[in-house]
Design a protein around this motif. Structure first.
Motif, short mmCIF file in Angstrom:
data_model
loop_
_atom_site.label_atom_id
_atom_site.label_comp_id
_atom_site.label_asym_id
_atom_site.label_seq_id
_atom_site.Cartn_x
_atom_site.Cartn_y
_atom_site.Cartn_z
N LEU A 51 9.83 36.32 -127.43
CA LEU A 51 8.65 35.49 -127.74
C LEU A 51 8.72 34.36 -127.28
O LEU A 51 7.99 33.69 -126.51
N LEU A 52 9.90 33.69 -127.97
CA LEU A 52 9.90 32.12 -127.86
C LEU A 52 10.40 32.01 -126.33
O LEU A 52 9.99 30.86 -125.88
N ARG A 53 10.98 32.71 -125.56
CA ARG A 53 11.46 32.44 -124.19
C ARG A 53 10.14 32.57 -123.25
O ARG A 53 9.86 32.04 -122.67
N TRP A 54 9.24 33.66 -123.75
CA TRP A 54 8.00 33.59 -122.84
C TRP A 54 7.15 32.44 -123.16
O TRP A 54 6.65 31.80 -122.29
N SER A 55 7.08 32.14 -124.51
CA SER A 55 6.16 30.80 -124.80
C SER A 55 6.76 29.52 -123.92
O SER A 55 6.06 28.57 -123.48
N LYS A 56 8.11 29.42 -123.83
CA LYS A 56 8.79 28.13 -122.98
C LYS A 56 8.29 28.43 -121.40
O LYS A 56 8.02 27.56 -120.90
N LEU A 57 8.67 29.74 -120.85
CA LEU A 57 8.41 29.92 -119.60
C LEU A 57 6.95 29.66 -119.22
O LEU A 57 6.65 29.16 -118.25
N LEU A 58 6.09 30.01 -120.06
CA LEU A 58 4.67 30.27 -119.67
C LEU A 58 3.95 29.00 -120.22
O LEU A 58 2.64 28.67 -120.22
N GLU A 59 4.66 28.04 -120.96
CA GLU A 59 4.09 26.87 -121.53
C GLU A 59 2.96 26.99 -122.52
O GLU A 59 1.93 26.37 -122.24
N TYR A 60 3.11 28.30 -123.28
CA TYR A 60 2.07 28.54 -123.96
C TYR A 60 2.51 29.26 -125.51
O TYR A 60 3.37 29.82 -125.62
#
Length: 142
Positions: A51-60
């Protein structure tokens, strides 16, 4: 209700669609194949590191969804004088409301979906806090 039931995969997919990021870039960034990414979109929950990686990738900040849920739906912490705070993990106060939470609550009141009393009872928001939000809303709109 936005914060009551969180299906993180749906939120991620929605953000991917908004961001128009290619599946190739997603797979490369996450180190997963297309099938694994599709499974994540269908998952109600995923690993926090992912989820942290998704947050970084999607800037959310996807974690904010869970924080908002805790603010709105978790019972206030019981006061126990024998309980000591740990110095090893950060301590966060429950009564810090994000702008998204304020807007969510105000929208429910202003639309007539809930009364002030219902909001106070359902979300354990102090009456004085809610009145302050309403006053600020009146001042901005008036």
């Amino acid at each position: 209700m936005l914060y009551k039931e969180i299906h993180i995969g749906k939120f991620i997919k929605e953000r991917v669609d908004e961001s128009e990021i290619t599946v190739e870039r997603i797979c490369k960034f996450l180190g997963r194949d297309e099938n694994a990414v599709e499974k994540m979109y269908n998952s109600k929950s995923i690993d926090t590191d992912l989820l942290l990686r998704w947050s970084k990738l999607l800037e959310y900040d996807f974690f904010r969804l869970y924080s908002s849920h805790l603010i709105l739906y978790a019972p206030p912490a019981a006061v126990n004088k024998n309980q000591q705070k740990s110095d090893k993990i950060p301590y966060f106060r429950k009564n810090i409301y994000t702008q998204e939470i304020k807007e969510f609550i105000m929208k429910r009141i202003l639309s007539g979906e809930m009364t002030q009393s219902e909001v106070i009872k359902e979300y354990s928001i102090p009456k004085s806090t809610l009145h302050r939000w309403l006053q600020k809303s009146d001042n901005m709109n008036g």
